[in-house]
Design a protein around this motif. Structure first.
Motif, PDB file in Angstrom:
ATOM      1  N   ALA A 246       0.845  -1.192   0.000  1.00 45.59           N
ATOM      2  CA  ALA A 246       0.000   0.000   0.000  1.00 45.59           C
ATOM      3  C   ALA A 246       0.880   1.241   0.000  1.00 45.59           C
ATOM      4  CB  ALA A 246      -0.924   0.006   1.214  1.00 45.59           C
ATOM      5  N   VAL A 247       0.361   2.317  -0.593  1.00 43.07           N
ATOM      6  CA  VAL A 247       1.012   3.623  -0.575  1.00 43.07           C
ATOM      7  C   VAL A 247       0.024   4.615   0.016  1.00 43.07           C
ATOM      8  CG1 VAL A 247       2.047   5.468  -1.940  1.00 43.07           C
ATOM      9  CG2 VAL A 247       2.399   3.080  -2.613  1.00 43.07           C
ATOM     10  N   VAL A 248       0.428   5.284   1.109  1.00 43.86           N
ATOM     11  CA  VAL A 248      -0.422   6.267   1.779  1.00 43.86           C
ATOM     12  C   VAL A 248       0.203   7.645   1.581  1.00 43.86           C
ATOM     13  CG1 VAL A 248      -1.474   6.994   3.950  1.00 43.86           C
ATOM     14  CG2 VAL A 248      -1.105   4.540   3.498  1.00 43.86           C
ATOM     15  N   ILE A 249      -0.548   8.566   0.985  1.00 39.45           N
ATOM     16  CA  ILE A 249      -0.034   9.900   0.676  1.00 39.45           C
ATOM     17  C   ILE A 249      -0.835  10.941   1.448  1.00 39.45           C
ATOM     18  CG2 ILE A 249       0.580  11.526  -1.160  1.00 39.45           C
ATOM     19  CD1 ILE A 249       0.252   9.213  -3.157  1.00 39.45           C
ATOM     20  N   ASN A 250      -0.126  11.827   2.131  1.00 39.02           N
ATOM     21  CA  ASN A 250      -0.772  12.960   2.798  1.00 39.02           C
ATOM     22  C   ASN A 250      -0.046  14.229   2.355  1.00 39.02           C
ATOM     23  OD1 ASN A 250      -1.963  14.863   4.428  1.00 39.02           O
ATOM     24  ND2 ASN A 250      -1.821  13.667   6.303  1.00 39.02           N
ATOM     25  N   LEU A 251      -0.529  14.814   1.276  1.00 39.73           N
ATOM     26  CA  LEU A 251       0.049  16.026   0.714  1.00 39.73           C
ATOM     27  C   LEU A 251      -1.064  17.025   0.411  1.00 39.73           C
ATOM     28  CD1 LEU A 251       2.716  14.595  -1.786  1.00 39.73           C
ATOM     29  CD2 LEU A 251       3.201  15.929   0.270  1.00 39.73           C
ATOM     30  N   GLY A 252      -0.679  18.289   0.273  1.00 42.69           N
ATOM     31  CA  GLY A 252      -1.619  19.353  -0.037  1.00 42.69           C
ATOM     32  C   GLY A 252      -1.611  20.469   0.983  1.00 42.69           C
ATOM     33  N   THR A 253      -1.171  20.147   2.213  1.00 39.24           N
ATOM     34  CA  THR A 253      -1.155  21.162   3.265  1.00 39.24           C
ATOM     35  C   THR A 253      -0.312  22.364   2.863  1.00 39.24           C
ATOM     36  OG1 THR A 253      -1.493  19.499   4.988  1.00 39.24           O
ATOM     37  CG2 THR A 253      -0.580  21.610   5.680  1.00 39.24           C
ATOM     38  N   ILE A 289      -3.569   2.446  -3.314  1.00 33.33           N
ATOM     39  CA  ILE A 289      -3.267   3.850  -3.040  1.00 33.33           C
ATOM     40  C   ILE A 289      -4.303   4.429  -2.078  1.00 33.33           C
ATOM     41  CG2 ILE A 289      -2.841   6.123  -4.024  1.00 33.33           C
ATOM     42  CD1 ILE A 289      -0.849   4.098  -5.018  1.00 33.33           C
ATOM     43  N   PHE A 290      -3.808   5.112  -1.060  1.00 31.43           N
ATOM     44  CA  PHE A 290      -4.655   5.848  -0.112  1.00 31.43           C
ATOM     45  C   PHE A 290      -4.243   7.313  -0.143  1.00 31.43           C
ATOM     46  CE2 PHE A 290      -4.447   1.517   1.402  1.00 31.43           C
ATOM     47  CZ  PHE A 290      -5.741   1.238   1.845  1.00 31.43           C
ATOM     48  N   LEU A 291      -5.210   8.208  -0.176  1.00 33.58           N
ATOM     49  CA  LEU A 291      -4.935   9.641  -0.109  1.00 33.58           C
ATOM     50  C   LEU A 291      -5.571  10.208   1.149  1.00 33.58           C
ATOM     51  CD1 LEU A 291      -5.563  10.822  -3.796  1.00 33.58           C
ATOM     52  CD2 LEU A 291      -3.503   9.820  -2.789  1.00 33.58           C
ATOM     53  N   ALA A 292      -4.754  10.805   2.003  1.00 38.59           N
ATOM     54  CA  ALA A 292      -5.237  11.410   3.249  1.00 38.59           C
ATOM     55  C   ALA A 292      -5.185  12.924   3.129  1.00 38.59           C
ATOM     56  CB  ALA A 292      -4.396  10.944   4.428  1.00 38.59           C
ATOM     57  N   CYS A 293      -6.018  13.593   3.922  1.00 41.28           N
ATOM     58  CA  CYS A 293      -5.960  15.051   4.005  1.00 41.28           C
ATOM     59  C   CYS A 293      -6.251  15.477   5.437  1.00 41.28           C
ATOM     60  CB  CYS A 293      -6.950  15.705   3.053  1.00 41.28           C
ATOM     61  SG  CYS A 293      -6.715  17.494   2.891  1.00 41.28           S
ATOM     62  N   GLY A 294      -5.460  16.437   5.943  1.00 47.11           N
ATOM     63  CA  GLY A 294      -5.575  16.891   7.315  1.00 47.11           C
ATOM     64  C   GLY A 294      -4.363  16.414   8.103  1.00 47.11           C
ATOM     65  N   PRO A 295      -4.256  16.791   9.371  1.00 43.51           N
ATOM     66  CA  PRO A 295      -5.205  17.564  10.173  1.00 43.51           C
ATOM     67  C   PRO A 295      -4.919  19.064  10.225  1.00 43.51           C
ATOM     68  CG  PRO A 295      -3.550  16.644  11.611  1.00 43.51           C
ATOM     69  CD  PRO A 295      -3.181  16.222  10.217  1.00 43.51           C
ATOM     70  N   MET A 296      -3.931  19.548   9.438  1.00 42.83           N
ATOM     71  CA  MET A 296      -3.558  20.963   9.498  1.00 42.83           C
ATOM     72  C   MET A 296      -4.188  21.779   8.371  1.00 42.83           C
ATOM     73  SD  MET A 296       0.479  20.704  10.569  1.00 42.83           S
ATOM     74  CE  MET A 296       0.687  22.498  10.536  1.00 42.83           C
ATOM     75  N   ILE A 297      -5.031  21.163   7.570  1.00 36.62           N
ATOM     76  CA  ILE A 297      -5.660  21.841   6.443  1.00 36.62           C
ATOM     77  C   ILE A 297      -7.070  21.298   6.284  1.00 36.62           C
ATOM     78  CG2 ILE A 297      -5.032  20.231   4.602  1.00 36.62           C
ATOM     79  CD1 ILE A 297      -4.564  24.050   4.411  1.00 36.62           C
ATOM     80  N   GLY A 298      -7.919  22.092   5.652  1.00 32.45           N
ATOM     81  CA  GLY A 298      -9.291  21.663   5.371  1.00 32.45           C
ATOM     82  C   GLY A 298      -9.632  21.983   3.932  1.00 32.45           C
ATOM     83  N   ASP A 299     -10.850  22.433   3.696  1.00 28.75           N
ATOM     84  CA  ASP A 299     -11.256  22.819   2.350  1.00 28.75           C
ATOM     85  C   ASP A 299     -10.663  24.184   1.982  1.00 28.75           C
ATOM     86  OD1 ASP A 299     -12.674  20.535   1.808  1.00 28.75           O
ATOM     87  OD2 ASP A 299     -14.557  21.331   2.614  1.00 28.75           O
ATOM     88  N   PRO A 300     -10.376  24.437   0.691  1.00 33.15           N
ATOM     89  CA  PRO A 300     -10.758  23.561  -0.424  1.00 33.15           C
ATOM     90  C   PRO A 300      -9.804  22.402  -0.671  1.00 33.15           C
ATOM     91  CG  PRO A 300      -9.635  25.483  -1.272  1.00 33.15           C
ATOM     92  CD  PRO A 300      -9.768  25.707   0.216  1.00 33.15           C
ATOM     93  N   CYS A 301      -8.651  22.400  -0.012  1.00 34.62           N
ATOM     94  CA  CYS A 301      -7.637  21.382  -0.282  1.00 34.62           C
ATOM     95  C   CYS A 301      -8.208  19.969  -0.173  1.00 34.62           C
ATOM     96  CB  CYS A 301      -6.463  21.553   0.673  1.00 34.62           C
ATOM     97  SG  CYS A 301      -5.179  20.311   0.481  1.00 34.62           S
TER      98      CYS A 301
END
Length: 357
Positions: A246-253, A289-301
């Motif tokens: 598995a590949v877990v990605i947490n990007l966008g912040t 593939i897993f895509l995570a978002c947070g915990p330091m950012i919200g929408d619109p990201c």
């Protein structure tokens, strides 16, 4: 910290002294690595956070031959910090110094077999490690450690690095406050008894790094993702022989933490292309593939990340709004160990259900 920090236990090892001792090669088949490591002149060299060296030994003591390599790229010149974990318990923390140095990391152990793990607490900005081998007692034995059957790659930014996670609420980052072992990916990997590889760098984004005055920037995380050593572009990773389940990605912040923010189409297209690249490198294998978002950012990201997940057939992990108490924060607004634990509790059930683990 509960564990004591050993800055320097023995003097710099002169070559004549090392030659008189039985130094076991860093590439002895009984020594296992998790994470990206390069063989450079017979030394195991690495700088990504969370890289792990492990082996089983008998005997009363273990001495490691380690050195801090300083590239001019670095601007935090303090030396890497490593955890020393004996039979699953952190027993020491060491800070590396330039020059090949002997570090007595285990002394007066019992005569039974023990598993020793050495993990990189700090990220590439803090330093690069060279491991030249180890020394055991006369008559001691070395054998392979338990090898996990599962393997997860984690990709991210300062959150995934563990930036400031061992600091107290309101603190400013210093390298001793960083411990990748206690990040959400470390907790998640141990929950699944999985090996992990961490490809993360503070301040990096998908198309824009933090705090730049443009909507896109060079040297983003996708740009450095192919490197075996994060700060050394000439060594590229051998994807075909190191395929994760598995590949877990947490990007966008960092793309959206400060203005100017990239437009939705540029961000989503950049993220989709990055995932296509990852899949092309691992083909014909097909890691989940897993895509995570947070915990330091919200929408619109996070809405954009969900769009990307739907487009590429990835599974989304919601990590928004998890940091609700002062104890959830470490340095500079980043998640503490408590915050990372909450992140892991969001990730674990999603991964478990999707992977059938």
């Amino acid at each position: 910290m509960a564990s004591r920090i050993i800055s320097l236990l023995l003097a710099i090892c002169a070559s004549i002294v090392c030659a008189q001792q039985n130094v076991i090669s860093p590439f002895d088949p009984n020594i296992a690595y998790s994470g990206r490591v390069a063989n450079m002149d017979g030394k195991a060299v690495f700088d990504w956070p969370g890289v792990q060296i492990s082996f089983t030994f008998t005997g009363r003591s273990v001495t490691l031959l380690l050195e801090e390599l300083q590239y001019s790229y670095f601007y935090i010149q303090t030396g890497s910090y490593l955890n020393i974990i004996l039979d699953g318990r952190v027993v020491n923390i060491i800070q590396l110094q330039p020059g090949v140095t002997q570090y007595l990391v285990v002394a007066d152990a019992s005569s039974q077999s023990h598993v020793l793990q050495i993990t990189k607490r700090t990220e590439a900005l803090v330093g690069t490690v060279a491991f030249s081998g180890l020394i055991l007692d006369d008559g001691a034995t070395l054998s392979p450690p338990p090898i996990p059957s599962r393997f997860i790659e984690f990709i991210g930014d300062s959150i995934t690095c563990g930036y400031g996670n061992q600091g107290l609420y309101g603190c400013s980052y210093t390298p001793p406050t960083q411990n990748n072992y206690d990040t959400y990916e470390g907790i998640t990997s141990r929950n699944f008894n999985a090996a992990m590889s961490v490809v993360a760098w503070s301040g990096k984004g998908v198309v824009r790094n933090c705090c730049f005055q443009n909507i896109t920037t060079p040297d983003t995380l996708p740009d450095i993702y192919p490197y075996t050593i994060a700060s050394y572009a000439n060594a590229t990773w051998e994807f075909a022989t190191n395929v994760p389940d598995a590949v877990v990605i947490n990007l966008g912040t960092n793309d959206y933490s400060t203005p100017p923010q990239p437009p939705q189409d540029i961000f989503e297209t950049g993220y989709i292309n990055f995932i296509k690249y990852i899949r092309s490198q691992y083909a014909p294998a097909t890691p989940t593939i897993f895509l995570a978002c947070g915990p330091m950012i919200g929408d619109p990201c996070c809405s954009y990340v969900q769009n990307v997940a739907a487009t590429v057939g990835a599974t989304y992990i919601d990590m928004e709004n998890l940091l609700v108490a002062p104890m959830d924060y470490g340095c500079d607004g980043h998640p503490s160990v408590s915050g990372h634990w909450k992140m892991s509790q969001s990730a674990i059930p999603v991964i478990q259900k999707t992977m059938g683990w």
